[in-house]
Design a protein around this motif. Structure first.
Motif, PDB file in Angstrom:
ATOM      1  N   TRP A 266       0.829  -1.209  -0.183  1.00 41.11           N
ATOM      2  CA  TRP A 266      -0.034  -0.077  -0.112  1.00 41.11           C
ATOM      3  C   TRP A 266       1.018   1.367   0.007  1.00 41.11           C
ATOM      4  N   ASP A 267       2.031   1.167   0.477  1.00 42.42           N
ATOM      5  CA  ASP A 267       2.811   2.235   0.558  1.00 42.42           C
ATOM      6  C   ASP A 267       3.421   2.808  -1.028  1.00 42.42           C
ATOM      7  N   LEU A 268       3.271   1.790  -1.904  1.00 41.90           N
ATOM      8  CA  LEU A 268       3.531   1.948  -3.352  1.00 41.90           C
ATOM      9  C   LEU A 268       2.320   3.012  -4.092  1.00 41.90           C
ATOM     10  N   ILE A 269       1.290   2.819  -3.449  1.00 46.42           N
ATOM     11  CA  ILE A 269       0.114   3.846  -4.152  1.00 46.42           C
ATOM     12  C   ILE A 269       0.375   5.246  -3.926  1.00 46.42           C
ATOM     13  N   GLU A 270       0.634   5.881  -5.012  1.00 42.73           N
ATOM     14  CA  GLU A 270       0.986   7.318  -4.852  1.00 42.73           C
ATOM     15  C   GLU A 270      -0.478   8.051  -5.036  1.00 42.73           C
ATOM     16  N   ASP A 271      -0.275   9.422  -4.525  1.00 47.65           N
ATOM     17  CA  ASP A 271      -1.484  10.339  -4.492  1.00 47.65           C
ATOM     18  C   ASP A 271      -2.694   9.879  -3.772  1.00 47.65           C
ATOM     19  N   LYS A 272      -2.238   9.079  -2.681  1.00 49.25           N
ATOM     20  CA  LYS A 272      -3.676   8.639  -1.952  1.00 49.25           C
ATOM     21  C   LYS A 272      -4.413   9.661  -1.273  1.00 49.25           C
ATOM     22  N   LYS A 273      -5.521   9.698  -1.183  1.00 47.22           N
ATOM     23  CA  LYS A 273      -6.497  10.661  -0.642  1.00 47.22           C
ATOM     24  C   LYS A 273      -7.298   9.888   0.646  1.00 47.22           C
ATOM     25  N   SER A 274      -8.130  10.818   1.174  1.00 45.53           N
ATOM     26  CA  SER A 274      -8.877  10.135   2.462  1.00 45.53           C
ATOM     27  C   SER A 274     -10.006   9.287   1.811  1.00 45.53           C
ATOM     28  N   ASN A 275     -10.368   9.137   0.649  1.00 47.14           N
ATOM     29  CA  ASN A 275     -11.173   8.091   0.000  1.00 47.14           C
ATOM     30  C   ASN A 275     -10.538   7.008  -0.686  1.00 47.14           C
ATOM     31  N   THR A 276      -9.126   6.964  -0.906  1.00 42.56           N
ATOM     32  CA  THR A 276      -8.693   6.190  -1.823  1.00 42.56           C
ATOM     33  C   THR A 276      -9.134   4.499  -1.196  1.00 42.56           C
ATOM     34  N   ILE A 277      -9.017   4.231  -0.007  1.00 45.37           N
ATOM     35  CA  ILE A 277      -9.463   3.008   0.386  1.00 45.37           C
ATOM     36  C   ILE A 277     -10.743   2.494   0.157  1.00 45.37           C
ATOM     37  N   ASN A 278     -11.588   3.597   0.172  1.00 44.33           N
ATOM     38  CA  ASN A 278     -13.110   3.552  -0.037  1.00 44.33           C
ATOM     39  C   ASN A 278     -13.211   3.014  -1.537  1.00 44.33           C
ATOM     40  N   GLN A 279     -12.417   3.752  -2.390  1.00 41.07           N
ATOM     41  CA  GLN A 279     -12.451   3.491  -3.766  1.00 41.07           C
ATOM     42  C   GLN A 279     -11.962   1.996  -3.999  1.00 41.07           C
ATOM     43  N   PHE A 280     -10.910   1.757  -3.632  1.00 39.08           N
ATOM     44  CA  PHE A 280     -10.412   0.208  -3.740  1.00 39.08           C
ATOM     45  C   PHE A 280     -11.193  -0.735  -3.138  1.00 39.08           C
ATOM     46  N   ASP A 281     -11.726  -0.469  -1.850  1.00 39.64           N
ATOM     47  CA  ASP A 281     -12.931  -1.412  -1.291  1.00 39.64           C
ATOM     48  C   ASP A 281     -14.086  -1.353  -2.559  1.00 39.64           C
ATOM     49  N   LYS A 282     -14.719  -0.404  -3.212  1.00 38.33           N
ATOM     50  CA  LYS A 282     -15.715  -0.684  -4.309  1.00 38.33           C
ATOM     51  C   LYS A 282     -15.420  -1.542  -5.308  1.00 38.33           C
ATOM     52  N   LYS A 283     -14.098  -1.135  -5.845  1.00 44.17           N
ATOM     53  CA  LYS A 283     -13.481  -2.126  -6.822  1.00 44.17           C
ATOM     54  C   LYS A 283     -13.507  -3.544  -6.433  1.00 44.17           C
ATOM     55  N   LEU A 284     -12.927  -3.870  -5.178  1.00 44.69           N
ATOM     56  CA  LEU A 284     -12.961  -5.180  -4.938  1.00 44.69           C
ATOM     57  C   LEU A 284     -14.393  -5.691  -4.739  1.00 44.69           C
ATOM     58  N   SER A 285     -15.333  -5.029  -4.455  1.00 46.91           N
ATOM     59  CA  SER A 285     -16.924  -5.285  -4.320  1.00 46.91           C
ATOM     60  C   SER A 285     -17.253  -5.767  -5.690  1.00 46.91           C
ATOM     61  N   ASN A 286     -16.738  -4.855  -6.559  1.00 49.39           N
ATOM     62  CA  ASN A 286     -17.244  -5.282  -7.906  1.00 49.39           C
ATOM     63  C   ASN A 286     -16.659  -6.505  -8.717  1.00 49.39           C
ATOM     64  N   ASP A 287     -15.226  -6.675  -8.361  1.00 54.26           N
ATOM     65  CA  ASP A 287     -14.437  -7.734  -8.965  1.00 54.26           C
ATOM     66  C   ASP A 287     -14.910  -9.019  -8.340  1.00 54.26           C
ATOM     67  N   ILE A 288     -15.189  -8.878  -7.033  1.00 52.44           N
ATOM     68  CA  ILE A 288     -15.287 -10.262  -6.268  1.00 52.44           C
ATOM     69  C   ILE A 288     -16.563 -10.185  -4.989  1.00 52.44           C
ATOM     70  N   PRO A 289     -17.727  -9.974  -5.797  1.00 52.60           N
ATOM     71  CA  PRO A 289     -18.872  -9.811  -4.945  1.00 52.60           C
ATOM     72  C   PRO A 289     -19.083 -10.997  -4.026  1.00 52.60           C
ATOM     73  N   PHE A 290     -18.564 -12.120  -4.394  1.00 51.22           N
ATOM     74  CA  PHE A 290     -18.854 -13.374  -3.718  1.00 51.22           C
ATOM     75  C   PHE A 290     -18.044 -13.367  -2.407  1.00 51.22           C
ATOM     76  N   LEU A 291     -16.991 -12.508  -2.492  1.00 55.72           N
ATOM     77  CA  LEU A 291     -16.373 -12.265  -1.162  1.00 55.72           C
ATOM     78  C   LEU A 291     -16.488 -11.079  -0.066  1.00 55.72           C
ATOM     79  N   GLU A 292     -17.740 -10.681  -0.122  1.00 59.51           N
ATOM     80  CA  GLU A 292     -18.163  -9.575   0.379  1.00 59.51           C
ATOM     81  C   GLU A 292     -17.965  -9.512   1.796  1.00 59.51           C
ATOM     82  N   PHE A 293     -17.848 -10.964   2.235  1.00 54.19           N
ATOM     83  CA  PHE A 293     -18.147 -11.195   3.752  1.00 54.19           C
ATOM     84  C   PHE A 293     -16.639 -11.289   4.156  1.00 54.19           C
ATOM     85  N   ALA A 294     -15.480 -11.254   3.631  1.00 50.30           N
ATOM     86  CA  ALA A 294     -14.240 -11.348   4.072  1.00 50.30           C
ATOM     87  C   ALA A 294     -13.698  -9.749   4.389  1.00 50.30           C
TER      88      ALA A 294
END
Length: 446
Positions: A299-327
């Motif tokens: 995560w240290d290699l992700i540049e220009d991180k903002k307050s919502n960067t994790i939320n955006q990554f979470d949304k992308k993961l939810s779209n890519d792997i909806p069957f793992l929403e419980f994890a």
């Protein structure tokens, strides 16, 4: 509980160390191959001889003075094993005779001041026993001839000598409350770096070369008075890219480590995102019914991180792997140690969910409510009825639904039931099994 004695097995490459370990353990736990340098890290196994338990460390073949980076790392791992050990078995090849490298290793072992037993391996026939006298020149005492492959020769004599001052097991054992975490993922996702960062030592070899870790390696660590066993595994590549032989065995071992663990930590490279192979590995984990945590590393290699960067990554993961929403998902850096301790905190929570039991009364109340809120549509005039439910097991939580007709329970309605069970009881980080049994309404009223 008193610490078990530790025995390190060392020697140059291809003298049969892993074969000897497999002979002691009684199974093919170490990878055995004709290719030198197969075992790279130090690997621990529990062994017992004549009711005397001890721990053995299998190490990589060492060549003192070799400047290759991997060989230097293997040598460092072997030195650490010798420092940890109470006794050392120095294994040499009886067929090859005394090798110049054997003299170099013998000199190092004498300087360690540890008790060293010299074992001459591959003495598979009476004629080869004549070779044993040559090994007196190593000045490590009387050599003991053995055949690790066949278990013949002086294997029993060697173990008698090794364990003569070990304590006999008194039959008392404390309950094993350790939680086993398997660190899994694609090659180069940073699994070994995570292990080393958690342990604050170079426990496993870290290299930019893909496929450095070949065996699954256990390490124990305490965090907040709770013991965890961390298992570093080989990177799991696509089947088409896995060479038959050592790498295939290593991948098989990684998959077996998933099946043996309590919670799997799926490591994803933040710079690459989730791949089809990550999805396949997650499927292996859920099919095995294991707890799952997704660790987004680097995560240290992700540049220009903002307050919502994790939320955006979470949304992308939810779209890519909806069957793992419980994890649960954690964003970490093995390099900076950012959020690494969350691994232990979340593992303990996930393990609690994996082992959770629900009372039958409460479970059936929830089943009735979800059915009343959203009854299934009828199929050809027939409607599914949920007659009764019970929890049949844990790890993973497993439920049995008794219905009037199992064929009427469609996948989408089963997912609805699973989601409602999660809403009611949590089951954070664990797959859920729902099995169906048919029963007539008349039988249900009995």
């Amino acid at each position: 509980m008193k610490r078990k004695p530790i025995v390190a097995i060392v020697g140059r490459p291809n003298v049969g160390k892993s074969t000897f370990v497999n002979r002691l353990v009684g199974s093919r736990n170490s990878i055995v191959d004709d290719q030198p340098g197969v075992t790279r890290d130090r690997i621990y196994f529990e062994v017992e001889w004549q009711n005397k338990p001890f721990t053995i460390i299998d190490t990589g073949g060492i060549i003192p003075g070799d400047e290759d980076d991997i060989m230097l790392s293997i040598f460092d791992q072997a030195k650490i094993a010798c420092e940890e050990a109470d006794k050392i078995i120095f294994l040499v090849d009886g067929k090859d005779g005394v090798n110049p490298v054997d003299y170099d290793i013998a000199n190092i072992l004498r300087q360690s001041k540890k008790s060293v037993i010299l074992a001459v391996n591959k003495l598979d026939n009476p004629e080869s026993l004549m070779m044993i006298n040559d090994f007196y020149s190593l000045a490590l005492g009387e050599p003991i001839g053995i055949s690790a492959l066949h278990g013949s020769g002086g294997v029993g004599d060697l173990l008698d000598l090794l364990t003569e001052d070990f304590t006999t097991e008194n039959g008392e054992s404390e309950e094993n409350s350790s939680i086993k975490i398997a660190i899994v993922g694609r090659p180069n996702a940073g699994k070994s770096s995570i292990v080393n960062a958690l342990l604050n030592e170079d426990r496993v070899i870290v290299s930019d070369v893909s496929g450095t870790t070949r065996d699954s390696i256990d390490s124990r660590i305490k965090y907040k008075d709770k013991e965890f066993i961390i298992v570093d595994t080989a990177g799991i590549r696509k089947k088409a890219k896995v060479d038959y032989g050592v790498e295939k065995f290593a991948v098989d071992r990684a998959i077996r480590s998933i099946r043996d663990c309590d919670v799997a930590l799926l490591v994803i490279d933040a710079t690459e995102g989730i791949s089809d192979q990550d999805k396949k590995i997650s499927s292996i984990i859920t099919e095995a019914g294991k707890g799952l945590i997704i660790a987004i590393n680097k995560w240290d290699l992700i540049e220009d991180k903002k307050s919502n960067t994790i939320n955006q990554f979470d949304k992308k993961l939810s779209n890519d792997i909806p069957f793992l929403e419980f994890a649960p998902k954690i964003y970490i850096s093995a390099k900076t140690k950012q959020r690494l301790n969350q691994i232990f905190d979340k593992t303990e929570k996930v393990y609690t969910q994996c082992t959770k039991r629900v009372s039958t009364g409460l479970l059936n109340k929830i089943i009735k409510e979800l059915y009343a809120l959203n009854p299934p549509t009828s199929v050809k005039g027939k409607r599914l009825k949920l007659l009764y439910a019970t929890q049949a097991g844990v790890q993973p939580p497993t439920f049995v639904l008794f219905t009037n007709n199992g064929e009427l329970l469609k996948d989408h309605y089963k997912r609805y039931i699973e989601n409602k069970l999660r809403e009611a009881f949590g089951f954070y980080g664990t797959p859920i099994r729902i099995n169906v049994r048919e029963r007539s309404e008349k039988e249900n009223k009995k």
